[in-house]
Design a protein around this motif. Structure first.
Motif, PDB file in Angstrom:
ATOM      1  N   VAL A   6      -7.972  -9.692  24.529  1.00 15.30           N
ATOM      2  CA  VAL A   6      -8.046  -9.234  23.217  1.00 15.30           C
ATOM      3  C   VAL A   6      -8.150 -10.186  22.147  1.00 15.30           C
ATOM      4  CG1 VAL A   6      -7.575  -7.648  21.355  1.00 15.30           C
ATOM      5  CG2 VAL A   6      -6.893  -6.779  23.651  1.00 15.30           C
ATOM      6  N   GLU A   7      -9.468 -10.682  21.878  1.00 15.85           N
ATOM      7  CA  GLU A   7      -9.717 -11.866  20.977  1.00 15.85           C
ATOM      8  C   GLU A   7      -9.381 -11.714  19.666  1.00 15.85           C
ATOM      9  OE1 GLU A   7     -11.910 -15.513  23.075  1.00 15.85           O
ATOM     10  OE2 GLU A   7     -12.969 -14.445  21.675  1.00 15.85           O
ATOM     11  N   LEU A   8      -8.501 -12.307  18.839  1.00 16.82           N
ATOM     12  CA  LEU A   8      -8.605 -12.165  17.560  1.00 16.82           C
ATOM     13  C   LEU A   8      -8.849 -13.281  16.672  1.00 16.82           C
ATOM     14  CD1 LEU A   8      -4.821 -10.953  17.742  1.00 16.82           C
ATOM     15  CD2 LEU A   8      -6.814  -9.651  17.899  1.00 16.82           C
ATOM     16  N   THR A   9      -9.464 -13.075  15.451  1.00 14.54           N
ATOM     17  CA  THR A   9      -9.877 -13.839  14.608  1.00 14.54           C
ATOM     18  C   THR A   9      -8.695 -14.085  13.323  1.00 14.54           C
ATOM     19  OG1 THR A   9     -12.212 -13.818  14.941  1.00 14.54           O
ATOM     20  CG2 THR A   9     -11.691 -14.870  13.100  1.00 14.54           C
ATOM     21  N   MET A  10      -8.114 -15.464  13.144  1.00 15.37           N
ATOM     22  CA  MET A  10      -7.263 -15.463  12.185  1.00 15.37           C
ATOM     23  C   MET A  10      -8.004 -15.575  10.734  1.00 15.37           C
ATOM     24  SD  MET A  10      -4.063 -18.063  13.564  1.00 15.37           S
ATOM     25  CE  MET A  10      -5.171 -19.496  13.575  1.00 15.37           C
ATOM     26  N   PRO A  11      -7.231 -14.797   9.832  1.00 10.38           N
ATOM     27  CA  PRO A  11      -7.899 -15.107   8.244  1.00 10.38           C
ATOM     28  C   PRO A  11      -8.107 -16.404   7.934  1.00 10.38           C
ATOM     29  CG  PRO A  11      -6.253 -13.349   8.706  1.00 10.38           C
ATOM     30  CD  PRO A  11      -5.946 -13.950   9.965  1.00 10.38           C
ATOM     31  N   ASN A  12      -8.834 -16.767   7.245  1.00 11.58           N
ATOM     32  CA  ASN A  12      -9.069 -18.359   6.634  1.00 11.58           C
ATOM     33  C   ASN A  12      -7.728 -18.961   6.277  1.00 11.58           C
ATOM     34  OD1 ASN A  12     -11.663 -18.034   7.489  1.00 11.58           O
ATOM     35  ND2 ASN A  12     -12.421 -17.569   5.415  1.00 11.58           N
ATOM     36  N   ILE A  46      -5.048 -12.924  22.251  1.00 11.23           N
ATOM     37  CA  ILE A  46      -5.240 -14.063  21.971  1.00 11.23           C
ATOM     38  C   ILE A  46      -5.871 -14.532  20.815  1.00 11.23           C
ATOM     39  CG2 ILE A  46      -6.354 -16.209  23.068  1.00 11.23           C
ATOM     40  CD1 ILE A  46      -5.920 -14.651  25.930  1.00 11.23           C
ATOM     41  N   ALA A  47      -5.414 -15.455  20.017  1.00  8.76           N
ATOM     42  CA  ALA A  47      -6.108 -15.877  18.643  1.00  8.76           C
ATOM     43  C   ALA A  47      -6.918 -16.794  18.986  1.00  8.76           C
ATOM     44  CB  ALA A  47      -4.980 -16.070  17.493  1.00  8.76           C
ATOM     45  N   LYS A  48      -8.239 -16.754  18.574  1.00 10.01           N
ATOM     46  CA  LYS A  48      -9.179 -17.830  19.034  1.00 10.01           C
ATOM     47  C   LYS A  48      -8.959 -18.994  18.793  1.00 10.01           C
ATOM     48  CE  LYS A  48     -12.600 -15.202  17.626  1.00 10.01           C
ATOM     49  NZ  LYS A  48     -14.147 -14.958  17.259  1.00 10.01           N
ATOM     50  N   GLY A  49      -9.140 -20.084  19.309  1.00 11.86           N
ATOM     51  CA  GLY A  49      -8.922 -21.471  19.153  1.00 11.86           C
ATOM     52  C   GLY A  49      -7.415 -22.032  18.753  1.00 11.86           C
ATOM     53  N   THR A  50      -6.479 -21.140  19.503  1.00 12.86           N
ATOM     54  CA  THR A  50      -4.849 -21.424  19.131  1.00 12.86           C
ATOM     55  C   THR A  50      -4.304 -21.859  20.544  1.00 12.86           C
ATOM     56  OG1 THR A  50      -4.349 -19.203  19.345  1.00 12.86           O
ATOM     57  CG2 THR A  50      -5.261 -20.001  17.034  1.00 12.86           C
ATOM     58  N   LEU A  79      -4.533 -18.198   6.962  1.00 11.52           N
ATOM     59  CA  LEU A  79      -3.659 -18.401   7.803  1.00 11.52           C
ATOM     60  C   LEU A  79      -4.394 -19.468   8.937  1.00 11.52           C
ATOM     61  CD1 LEU A  79      -0.980 -17.279   9.468  1.00 11.52           C
ATOM     62  CD2 LEU A  79      -2.668 -15.875  10.733  1.00 11.52           C
ATOM     63  N   LYS A  80      -5.597 -19.573   9.070  1.00 14.83           N
ATOM     64  CA  LYS A  80      -6.018 -20.786   9.965  1.00 14.83           C
ATOM     65  C   LYS A  80      -5.721 -21.858   9.157  1.00 14.83           C
ATOM     66  CE  LYS A  80      -9.872 -19.371  11.615  1.00 14.83           C
ATOM     67  NZ  LYS A  80     -11.331 -19.266  11.697  1.00 14.83           N
ATOM     68  N   GLU A  81      -5.719 -21.849   7.901  1.00 18.17           N
ATOM     69  CA  GLU A  81      -5.470 -23.469   7.400  1.00 18.17           C
ATOM     70  C   GLU A  81      -3.944 -23.568   7.306  1.00 18.17           C
ATOM     71  OE1 GLU A  81      -6.405 -22.691   3.155  1.00 18.17           O
ATOM     72  OE2 GLU A  81      -8.671 -22.455   3.666  1.00 18.17           O
ATOM     73  N   HIS A  82      -3.211 -22.648   7.342  1.00 22.11           N
ATOM     74  CA  HIS A  82      -1.621 -22.911   7.665  1.00 22.11           C
ATOM     75  C   HIS A  82      -1.398 -23.623   9.053  1.00 22.11           C
ATOM     76  CE1 HIS A  82      -0.226 -21.441   4.130  1.00 22.11           C
ATOM     77  NE2 HIS A  82      -0.407 -20.170   4.189  1.00 22.11           N
ATOM     78  N   TYR A  83      -2.396 -22.967  10.129  1.00 26.20           N
ATOM     79  CA  TYR A  83      -2.213 -23.408  11.052  1.00 26.20           C
ATOM     80  C   TYR A  83      -2.630 -24.791  11.700  1.00 26.20           C
ATOM     81  CZ  TYR A  83      -2.808 -23.063  16.426  1.00 26.20           C
ATOM     82  OH  TYR A  83      -2.694 -23.457  17.908  1.00 26.20           O
ATOM     83  N   ASN A  84      -3.536 -25.238  11.046  1.00 25.59           N
ATOM     84  CA  ASN A  84      -4.124 -26.354  11.465  1.00 25.59           C
ATOM     85  C   ASN A  84      -3.642 -27.473  10.531  1.00 25.59           C
ATOM     86  OD1 ASN A  84      -6.354 -25.406  12.858  1.00 25.59           O
ATOM     87  ND2 ASN A  84      -7.653 -24.992  10.995  1.00 25.59           N
ATOM     88  N   LYS A  85      -2.817 -27.181   9.436  1.00 27.06           N
ATOM     89  CA  LYS A  85      -2.149 -28.086   8.792  1.00 27.06           C
ATOM     90  C   LYS A  85      -0.959 -28.426   9.660  1.00 27.06           C
ATOM     91  CE  LYS A  85      -0.147 -29.319   4.522  1.00 27.06           C
ATOM     92  NZ  LYS A  85      -0.018 -29.355   2.710  1.00 27.06           N
ATOM     93  N   LEU A  86      -0.161 -27.367  10.040  1.00 21.66           N
ATOM     94  CA  LEU A  86       0.955 -27.111  11.064  1.00 21.66           C
ATOM     95  C   LEU A  86       0.760 -28.296  12.119  1.00 21.66           C
ATOM     96  CD1 LEU A  86       4.037 -26.864  11.174  1.00 21.66           C
ATOM     97  CD2 LEU A  86       3.274 -24.708  12.200  1.00 21.66           C
ATOM     98  N   LYS A  87      -0.432 -28.015  12.790  1.00 22.55           N
ATOM     99  CA  LYS A  87      -0.780 -28.662  14.097  1.00 22.55           C
ATOM    100  C   LYS A  87      -0.897 -30.093  13.737  1.00 22.55           C
ATOM    101  CE  LYS A  87      -4.239 -28.605  17.617  1.00 22.55           C
ATOM    102  NZ  LYS A  87      -5.732 -28.105  17.792  1.00 22.55           N
ATOM    103  N   LYS A  88      -1.439 -30.582  12.442  1.00 21.46           N
ATOM    104  CA  LYS A  88      -2.065 -31.896  12.459  1.00 21.46           C
ATOM    105  C   LYS A  88      -0.699 -32.644  11.694  1.00 21.46           C
ATOM    106  CE  LYS A  88      -6.852 -30.774  11.946  1.00 21.46           C
ATOM    107  NZ  LYS A  88      -8.244 -30.881  11.149  1.00 21.46           N
TER     108      LYS A  88
END
Length: 559
Positions: A334-340, A528-532, A342-351
């Motif tokens: 079940v592919e999920l798309t994170m809200p924008n 599964i959240a896409k791209g995570t 939340l996606k920003e939070h994710y990318n900042k934490l990742k980098k």
């Protein structure tokens, strides 16, 4: 060359003078032999009796009558064990199975000639009824014998006691677990054929268990021994030495790699494997890690077959797909798309390995492991502030420990559940916050099984789900992964995932099995959240499964 042989049913000992090169040359032909520092005392498994007699006394089957009568008896017993075991594995069981399936009867007959063995039977293949039958067979011949079962706490009531009551009501069984130490100690005074206790309590109560005079023991879910350094694994090996019959049960004995078989093999035959974990590791494995501070073990290719043959000589694997008619299953991503946001939070934490949430709240991930864990949380829509948790524990001043970032994943679950209608389902989750939110959203339609529920609450939740008093069972795989039969449902939803293949493998089997118990095709929905990190975790689990199955398939016998 002057040497002395001491042969008994537990081991073979070879003694010689210091510096006896001729004896040492012969000893070096014995695999995995244990030796003292000065090379004057050596021990090996009784399974090597023919090799030892040939090497040191030039005795074989043609002149075994030259050996002392006691040695002849041990030799004959070992030859019979080999012969019968080989026939059973090649041609299957020959006796009346009664209510047992053929593969269960095979285990029963193997136990007749192997006092120590590992039944690495797949989930849903009926390990508990088979084991109880083996125990009952022995007690009928020897009414004074006492047996012990060591298993996960949740299986005492939901597997062993339930099957004993239903199948062998004449068996006198004592559950050694209770709510207080005083109550537990009182139970040791009760007379029984079979005592059952949880693996987690074994080390603490081992002294009292040893006083029971146990004849035979089953370790249910022997993967609890997979860590060579765990207290339970070491204590189990020591305890096994003084038990006449010793059997291991597991569908996932070594989920992370072949090195996890060491303590399990050692408990079955102490002198059949290397004396120490370090010797075993250095002989069979190489460290392929690029970081000298960490180990990443890989089996040496020139010794892979030797290792697999060693494991196979003490065990049997049975795959349920080979012996049962099963309904089949589908894994649905079940592919999920994170809200924008939340996606920003994710990318900042990742980098950048930290996250700012306003009001001077900064959440950091100081290590790779912490970063992966935090990223996993963010894909579920929240993040845990571990520093706040530490602060609260020390100072007792409540700071917010969990920050909800988005409910997108919970909304996706609502949509899925609506589509399923009145169907029962198990929802697997990893984090306490997920349980709290899902309980608020689903209310009386669900029951919970996770770390914050005690054993009585867990048993009540499982009972309510099996009796269809609730529609959803929300569970953590670590709390409800092993041995439970939940085939009243045919749907499982993985709201979040962890890295453990063992927990994933065990959890997917809760709703699966023979068509007799599970007539419906099973469906597994993987969020599964896409791209995570979700994708990474799922791929990792599947790759571990492939590796584990390669070994287990090697251990199959004839049925």
């Amino acid at each position: 060359m002057g040497n002395k042989l001491i042969i008994n049913e537990q081991f073979i000992e070879i003694r010689c003078d210091r510096g006896d090169a001729a004896t040492l040359e012969l000893v070096n032909k014995i695999p995995y032999v244990h030796r003292n520092r000065v090379n004057t005392v050596f021990r090996t498994t009784v399974r090597n009796i023919d090799l030892v007699l040939k090497l040191f006394r030039n005795i074989d089957e043609s002149n075994i009558d030259k050996a002392p009568p006691a040695v002849q008896r041990i030799y004959d017993k070992e030859m019979q064990r080999r012969s019968v075991t080989k026939a059973l594995l090649e041609h299957g069981p020959t006796g009346d199975p009664g209510f047992l399936w053929p593969h269960q009867q095979l285990g029963r007959e193997l136990a007749e000639v192997n006092n120590r063995f590992a039944f690495f039977y797949d989930t849903r293949t009926g390990k508990t009824p088979m084991s109880l039958q083996i125990i009952v067979d022995d007690i009928k011949r020897n009414p004074h014998h006492k047996w012990l079962v060591l298993c996960p706490l949740i299986l005492i009531e939901n597997a062993w006691l339930e099957d004993a009551r239903n199948i062998f009501p004449e068996l006198r069984v004592v559950n050694l677990h209770d709510t207080s130490k005083a109550k537990r100690l009182a139970k040791f005074k009760e007379d029984a054929n079979l005592y059952i206790t949880n693996i987690e309590s074994f080390v603490q109560y081992r002294e009292h268990i040893e006083k029971l005079g146990i004849h035979g023991c089953f370790v249910d879910e022997s993967s609890a021994m997979k860590s060579s350094s765990s207290k339970f694994a070491k204590a189990a090996v020591e305890f096994a030495w003084n038990v006449k019959r010793w059997y291991l049960l597991s569908g996932t004995p070594a989920p992370n790699g072949e090195w996890e078989y060491y303590r399990q093999l050692q408990s079955i035959d102490f002198y059949g494997v290397h004396k120490s974990w370090t010797q075993f590791k250095q002989y069979f494995f190489e460290n392929v890690s690029r970081n000298p501070q960490y180990e990443k073990l890989k089996v040496r290719e020139d010794r892979r077959e030797e290792l697999l043959s060693l494991i196979k000589s003490y065990s049997l694997y049975v795959d349920k797909e080979d012996v049962l008619e099963t309904p089949g299953r589908d894994f649905i991503e079940v592919e999920l798309t994170m809200p924008n946001e939340l996606k920003e939070h994710y990318n900042k934490l990742k980098k950048q390995l930290y996250l700012e949430l306003g009001d001077n709240i900064v959440i950091t991930a100081p290590s790779t492991a912490a970063s992966l864990n935090k990223l996993n949380q963010v894909t579920s829509g929240f993040i845990i502030d571990t520093e706040a948790m530490k602060y609260n524990k020390i100072h007792g001043i409540p700071q917010q420990e969990v920050h909800l970032l988005s409910e997108y994943r919970f909304e996706a679950l609502d949509k899925l559940l609506q589509g399923l209608g009145d169907e029962q389902a198990i929802i697997w989750c990893m984090y306490k916050k997920e349980f709290e939110i899902l309980k608020k959203r689903l209310g009386d339609k669900c029951a919970l099984v996770y770390g914050d529920t005690n054993i009585n609450e867990k048993n009540a939740a499982i009972r309510a789900f099996k009796e269809e008093k609730v529609r959803y069972l929300i569970a953590n795989p670590a709390s409800a992964d092993k041995g439970l039969t939940l085939t009243n449902a045919h749907i499982a939803i993985y709201f979040s995932l962890g890295y453990s293949y063992e927990l994933f493998k065990q959890s997917i089997e809760r709703i699966y099995g023979s068509v007799v118990k599970q007539p419906k095709r099973c469906k597994y929905y993987i969020f599964i959240a896409k791209g995570t990190i979700d994708r990474v975790i799922y791929n990792t689990i599947r790759s571990k499964g492939d590796m584990s199955m390669d070994v287990l398939n090697h251990l199959k016998g004839g049925l």
